[in-house]
Design a protein around this motif. Structure first.
Motif, PDB file in Angstrom:
ATOM      1  N   LYS A  55      -5.432  56.920 -28.633  1.00  0.00           N
ATOM      2  CA  LYS A  55      -4.187  56.262 -28.848  1.00  0.00           C
ATOM      3  C   LYS A  55      -3.397  56.807 -28.118  1.00  0.00           C
ATOM      4  CE  LYS A  55      -5.309  56.572 -34.262  1.00  0.00           C
ATOM      5  NZ  LYS A  55      -4.980  57.081 -35.269  1.00  0.00           N
ATOM      6  N   TYR A  56      -2.173  55.144 -28.209  1.00  0.00           N
ATOM      7  CA  TYR A  56      -0.605  55.320 -27.618  1.00  0.00           C
ATOM      8  C   TYR A  56       0.258  55.418 -28.355  1.00  0.00           C
ATOM      9  CZ  TYR A  56      -2.407  53.263 -23.632  1.00  0.00           C
ATOM     10  OH  TYR A  56      -3.927  53.071 -22.091  1.00  0.00           O
ATOM     11  N   THR A  57       1.273  56.661 -27.646  1.00  0.00           N
ATOM     12  CA  THR A  57       2.581  56.382 -28.620  1.00  0.00           C
ATOM     13  C   THR A  57       3.923  55.796 -28.635  1.00  0.00           C
ATOM     14  OG1 THR A  57       2.140  59.099 -29.169  1.00  0.00           O
ATOM     15  CG2 THR A  57       4.500  58.726 -29.885  1.00  0.00           C
ATOM     16  N   ARG A  64       7.982  55.241 -29.119  1.00  0.00           N
ATOM     17  CA  ARG A  64       8.646  55.512 -29.520  1.00  0.00           C
ATOM     18  C   ARG A  64      10.236  54.748 -29.055  1.00  0.00           C
ATOM     19  NH1 ARG A  64       7.914  60.249 -28.252  1.00  0.00           N
ATOM     20  NH2 ARG A  64       7.541  60.675 -29.874  1.00  0.00           N
ATOM     21  N   GLU A  72      -2.263  59.218 -25.753  1.00  0.00           N
ATOM     22  CA  GLU A  72      -2.689  60.965 -26.203  1.00  0.00           C
ATOM     23  C   GLU A  72      -3.667  61.035 -26.911  1.00  0.00           C
ATOM     24  OE1 GLU A  72       0.661  62.432 -29.120  1.00  0.00           O
ATOM     25  OE2 GLU A  72       2.140  62.520 -27.323  1.00  0.00           O
ATOM     26  N   PRO A  84       5.355  53.572 -23.211  1.00  0.00           N
ATOM     27  CA  PRO A  84       3.580  54.425 -24.227  1.00  0.00           C
ATOM     28  C   PRO A  84       3.140  55.449 -23.063  1.00  0.00           C
ATOM     29  CG  PRO A  84       3.785  52.771 -23.484  1.00  0.00           C
ATOM     30  CD  PRO A  84       4.569  52.326 -22.491  1.00  0.00           C
ATOM     31  N   THR A 110       8.356  56.385 -34.644  1.00  0.00           N
ATOM     32  CA  THR A 110       7.796  56.600 -33.550  1.00  0.00           C
ATOM     33  C   THR A 110       6.642  56.246 -34.275  1.00  0.00           C
ATOM     34  OG1 THR A 110       8.488  58.506 -32.989  1.00  0.00           O
ATOM     35  CG2 THR A 110       6.323  58.314 -32.562  1.00  0.00           C
ATOM     36  N   TYR A 111       5.163  55.555 -33.817  1.00  0.00           N
ATOM     37  CA  TYR A 111       3.828  54.897 -33.852  1.00  0.00           C
ATOM     38  C   TYR A 111       3.314  54.738 -33.215  1.00  0.00           C
ATOM     39  CZ  TYR A 111       1.448  51.542 -35.148  1.00  0.00           C
ATOM     40  OH  TYR A 111      -0.435  50.917 -35.561  1.00  0.00           O
ATOM     41  N   GLU A 112       2.548  55.388 -33.313  1.00  0.00           N
ATOM     42  CA  GLU A 112       0.919  56.255 -32.526  1.00  0.00           C
ATOM     43  C   GLU A 112       0.103  54.163 -32.709  1.00  0.00           C
ATOM     44  OE1 GLU A 112      -1.291  59.261 -34.674  1.00  0.00           O
ATOM     45  OE2 GLU A 112       0.800  61.167 -33.315  1.00  0.00           O
TER      46      GLU A 112
END
Length: 271
Positions: free
Chosen positions: A148-150, A152, A145, A142, A194-196
């Motif tokens: 929030k954590y990105t 993937r 950013e 993770p 991909t999810y924030e």
């Protein structure tokens, strides 16, 4: 004498009417003939069965398969295979026919084997599925950013993508799930999700896992990534702000301490 009267009467009738004896003889012969085997009515169909093997088979996308269509008919009139798949070679033998199917790319197909015997047609059906489970499911570490954590996740070499569901879990709790039914390609493909994730205090130090699931009408194929931990990270901006705040507080404390010290020394000094 009374017992001879019927016999004499029979002889008298036979002599007077010669045709009676021959008629009686012919009737006796017909009665004996009727006791023999009766002929089979014409047009009656023979009982027989039709089988296909294998009935259910799975092949990799673009692969081929052989189907064996067998039957118990002594003299089949015709035998054929009906399917939308591309057909290749055909091999025949007594009571069986081998059909080759080529370049199977549709994830679910059917093939029907028909056999006609004595005017009666029977058939058997085989189901052919083409799928490929994911070669790998990889979840990147993770990345923070902002707040929030990105997350993937990579699902590699999977088919059919249109029946794939990708799910993200944090500590056993589903935080995101997506079905890829909009994809209709007929080739093996790679998928990246991909999810924030706006993580909260309860999510820190929890394992995060990416799950890939193929739902194929009753057949479920599952794959998962290795878990990764959601770590607490400090961004440079909050760290700099905290440092400035601490420095300001220290300066205020020093100033207050210096003022009290000056006042104390002033009171102790002789007039």
């Amino acid at each position: 004498m009374g017992s001879l009267f019927p016999l004499l009467l029979l002889l008298f009738l036979a002599a007077a009417y010669p045709g009676v004896g021959s008629a009686l003889g012919r009737g006796t012969k017909r009665a004996r003939a009727s006791k023999g085997s009766s002929p089979t009515p014409s047009g009656t169909s023979l009982p027989f069965w039709v089988r296909v093997s294998p009935e259910i088979v799975a092949v990799p996308p673009g692969g081929s398969v052989w189907l064996n269509c067998s039957n118990s008919c002594p003299q089949p009139q015709s035998s054929s295979l009906r399917t939308r798949l591309q057909q290749g070679k055909t091999l025949r033998g007594p009571g069986w026919v081998l059909y080759q199917l080529l370049d199977v790319r549709a994830w679910s197909s059917q093939a029907h084997c028909f056999v006609t015997c004595a005017g009666k047609t029977r058939w058997a059906t085989a189901r052919i599925t083409a799928y490929k489970p994911p070669h790998s499911v990889i979840l990147e570490p993770p990345v923070l950013e902002g707040r929030k954590y990105t997350l993937r996740c990579h699902v590699t070499h999977v088919f059919p993508v249109g029946y794939l569901v990708v799910t993200l879990r944090c500590g056993g709790r589903i935080i995101y799930s997506e079905s890829l039914e909009r994809f209709t390609g007929l080739d093996v493909a790679n998928v990246t999700l991909t999810y924030e994730f706006p993580a909260g205090p309860r999510d820190f130090w929890q394992p995060v896992i990416c799950h890939a699931r193929l739902n194929l009408d009753g057949l479920v194929v599952r794959s998962s990534s290795a878990p990764t931990t959601l770590m607490i990270a400090w961004s440079p901006a909050p760290t700099a702000l905290a440092s400035c705040s601490i420095a300001a507080l220290v300066g205020i404390l020093l100033a207050v301490g210096a003022a009290y010290l000056y006042k104390y020394l002033s009171m102790k000094s002789p007039e």
